[in-house]
Design an enzyme around this catalytic site. Structure first.
Site, PDB file in Angstrom:
ATOM      1  N   CYS A 193      -2.188  33.654  10.320  1.00 55.09           N
ATOM      2  CA  CYS A 193      -1.895  34.099  11.463  1.00 55.09           C
ATOM      3  C   CYS A 193      -1.455  33.305  12.613  1.00 55.09           C
ATOM      4  O   CYS A 193      -1.994  33.088  13.670  1.00 55.09           O
ATOM      5  CB  CYS A 193      -3.067  35.178  11.930  1.00 55.09           C
ATOM      6  SG  CYS A 193      -3.392  36.290  10.791  1.00 55.09           S
ATOM      7  N   GLU A 202       0.719  -1.292   0.054  1.00 56.40           N
ATOM      8  CA  GLU A 202      -0.262  -0.060   0.059  1.00 56.40           C
ATOM      9  C   GLU A 202       0.993   1.161  -0.052  1.00 56.40           C
ATOM     10  O   GLU A 202       0.655   1.983   0.899  1.00 56.40           O
ATOM     11  CB  GLU A 202      -0.896  -0.100   1.180  1.00 56.40           C
ATOM     12  CG  GLU A 202      -1.705  -1.128   1.529  1.00 56.40           C
ATOM     13  CD  GLU A 202      -2.337  -1.185   2.624  1.00 56.40           C
ATOM     14  OE1 GLU A 202      -2.111  -0.494   3.733  1.00 56.40           O
ATOM     15  OE2 GLU A 202      -3.194  -2.176   2.987  1.00 56.40           O
ATOM     16  N   GLY A 240       2.092   4.973  -0.668  1.00 58.65           N
ATOM     17  CA  GLY A 240       1.484   6.365  -1.129  1.00 58.65           C
ATOM     18  C   GLY A 240       2.635   7.309  -1.263  1.00 58.65           C
ATOM     19  O   GLY A 240       2.698   7.719  -2.425  1.00 58.65           O
TER      20      GLY A 240
HETATM   21  N1  LLP Z   1      -1.515   1.890   4.635  1.00 54.43           N
HETATM   22  C1  LLP Z   1      -1.768   2.315   5.592  1.00 54.43           C
HETATM   23  C2  LLP Z   1      -2.696   1.701   6.660  1.00 54.43           C
HETATM   24  C3  LLP Z   1      -1.886   3.808   6.165  1.00 54.43           C
HETATM   25  O1  LLP Z   1      -2.143   4.130   7.371  1.00 54.43           O
HETATM   26  C4  LLP Z   1      -0.864   4.451   5.309  1.00 54.43           C
HETATM   27  C5  LLP Z   1      -0.317   5.745   5.802  1.00 54.43           C
HETATM   28  C6  LLP Z   1      -0.320   3.905   4.032  1.00 54.43           C
HETATM   29  C7  LLP Z   1      -0.638   2.689   3.853  1.00 54.43           C
HETATM   30  C8  LLP Z   1       0.526   4.752   3.306  1.00 54.43           C
HETATM   31  O2  LLP Z   1       1.951   4.982   3.806  1.00 54.43           O
HETATM   32  P1  LLP Z   1       3.121   5.792   2.808  1.00 54.43           P
HETATM   33  O3  LLP Z   1       3.678   4.823   1.625  1.00 54.43           O
HETATM   34  O4  LLP Z   1       2.482   6.931   2.290  1.00 54.43           O
HETATM   35  O5  LLP Z   1       3.937   6.043   3.755  1.00 54.43           O
HETATM   36  N2  LLP Z   1       0.300  12.806   6.796  1.00 54.43           N
HETATM   37  C9  LLP Z   1       1.545  12.142   7.057  1.00 54.43           C
HETATM   38  C10 LLP Z   1       1.538  10.893   6.724  1.00 54.43           C
HETATM   39  C11 LLP Z   1       0.705   9.982   7.245  1.00 54.43           C
HETATM   40  C12 LLP Z   1       0.379   8.500   6.833  1.00 54.43           C
HETATM   41  C13 LLP Z   1      -0.789   7.736   7.223  1.00 54.43           C
HETATM   42  N3  LLP Z   1      -0.979   6.359   6.640  1.00 54.43           N
HETATM   43  C14 LLP Z   1       2.910  13.171   6.379  1.00 54.43           C
HETATM   44  O6  LLP Z   1       2.443  13.975   5.917  1.00 54.43           O
HETATM   45  O7  LLP Z   1       3.888  12.599   6.577  1.00 54.43           O
END
Ligand code: LLP
Length: 412
Positions: free
Chosen positions: A341, A272, A274
């Site tokens: 702000c 998964e 992202g």
């Molecule tokens: N699968 C699950 C169950 C997740 O909770 C997440 C991310 C992913 C996959 C994807 O993870 P990645 O490959 O993107 O690391 N807002 C934060 C990141 C939060 C990630 C939450 N879960 C930031 O800006 O760093």
């Protein structure tokens, strides 16, 4: 995909100044080639192992991005009914969708079952019972994995670390076998996998391998008991290089090492990712409004703020910031701040910056993931436009919000 050519910053073959001038700022720009290359790196590295690369929609849920990935054959990891809606709108195949998250509502579960998603990654027995009951009402069988919490430290920012025992995520791996056994009494769900996600922005992926090892052991013992487990979901988490000195792990290296762990286990592998797909593909374009000096500091005031990119304020995250037109010589140590702000409204602090002046444009790097999706209307600021670049072409994939958009749905 971003480089200087004759002193101007390009995304693929497009001069970013052209976009800034014509679309205005703040504006997000994404390289389609960068997104597709990263997705394919995952897909190809699995080789002949049955697998589904389920892009984590939360990282960047723009319809154009989802549609491009759907056409490439991507699966999707969703965490809400809204993300399911987007995936379906974008032409994603529900049979390649997995539904993660700790708080799925009955309405979301029903929508997911009606659309025929592949699998639920369940995080509690309460949720499992809810899925069983909704599936029963609809007369269908829901396939599920338990998301297990392997108690492995992802070594990342505490807000995005998820695999330790005191985090809200998953079911303690030691308790998982018992939960799987108890699900045999539920007639509308079928155990089909085990999933795990220990955190995000992980630069050294050995904790992910360690967690996968624990999960694979669990799968072996569940299969020995006769449970029909046929897939493992490894979650996301691979980090990207945000600042000089960061060494981003190679996607191919990671999957190759993972393949060794998986070995001959006859399992379909889901993953998964992202950030590692969308993150490096995007920049946030912003214009310098003012230069300002206090007795203690230099400030570069720009037209993008924490409502456009909250990562610096929320996680003290570092994003490189480069001028669209390369300058030579003088640099300054400055805070790059927005109009919101709050003292927490900064894109960079005490950063060595080109000596940019009002009306110069800047590109905030690695903003393709968790950028626009975390944007808000705080301070009644309309959210910026989004642009997709493909070779020497570009197009607006989301127009800048208007003031009318700001009050949509409101009454006095
Ligand atoms: N699968 C699950 C169950 C997740 O909770 C997440 C991310 C992913 C996959 C994807 O993870 P990645 O490959 O993107 O690391 N807002 C934060 C990141 C939060 C990630 C939450 N879960 C930031 O800006 O760093």
């Amino acid at each position: 995909m971003y480089r200087y050519d004759n002193g101007s910053l390009f995304c693929e073959q497009v001069n970013l100044e052209e976009i800034a001038r014509s679309v205005g700022t703040p504006c997000y720009v994404y390289s389609s080639r960068s997104i597709l290359n990263a997705w394919r790196a995952y897909d190809e590295a699995f080789g002949d192992i049955p697998h589904v690369v389920c892009y984590a929609v939360k990282a960047n849920s723009s319809l154009a991005v989802l549609s491009m990935l759907a056409k490439a054959g991507s699966g999707f990891d969703i965490v809400s009914g809204g993300e399911l809606f987007r995936v379906l709108k974008a032409g994603g195949d529900p049979a390649r969708v997995v539904f993660s998250g700790v708080g799925k509502t009955a309405t979301e579960i029903e929508a997911a079952l009606r659309s025929g998603i592949r699998n639920f990654n369940c995080e509690s027995e309460g949720e499992l019972n809810e899925i069983d009951s909704v599936a029963g009402k609809l007369g269908v069988t829901a396939q599920f994995s338990l998301r297990v919490n392997p108690d492995v430290d992802a070594v990342t920012h505490p807000y995005i670390s998820t695999g330790l025992r005191d985090h809200k995520f998953g079911i303690d791996i030691a308790a998982a076998s018992d939960v799987y056994r108890r699900t045999r009494s539920l007639s509308n769900v079928r155990a089909s996998g085990v999933s795990c996600h220990i955190g995000s922005q992980i630069l050294d992926y050995s904790p992910i391998l360690e967690a996968a090892g624990k999960v694979l052991n669990l799968i072996e013992s569940l299969q020995a008991e006769g449970l029909p487990i046929d897939h493992v979901d490894l979650g996301g988490g691979l980090g990207i290089a945000y600042q000089p000195g960061d060494e981003a792990p190679g996607i191919r290296d990671f999957i190759t090492d993972m393949r060794e762990r998986i070995g001959r286990a006859r399992l379909t592998v889901m993953i998964e990712p992202g950030r590692s797909i969308a993150g490096p593909a995007g920049v946030l374009l912003t214009r310098v409004l003012y230069r300002k000096k206090s007795p203690a500091k230099e400030f570069i005031v720009v037209d993008a703020a924490m409502n456009d990119l909250i990562r610096p304020a929320l996680y003290k995250a570092h994003h490189e910031i480069r001028p669209l037109r390369q300058t030579e010589g003088k640099t300054v140590i400055a805070d790059v701040v927005g109009p919101v702000c709050e003292t927490g409204d900064f894109l960079a602090r005490d950063r060595e910056m080109a000596d940019v002046q009002p009306d110069d444009w800047l590109a905030v790097s690695s903003a393709g993931a968790y950028g626009f999706v975390q944007a808000s209307n705080y301070n009644s600021r309309p959210r910026g436009a989004e642009v997709l670049v493909e070779d020497d072409k570009w197009r607006v994939i989301r127009t800048r919000e208007t003031y009318e958009d700001l009050i949509h749905g409101e009454t006095m």
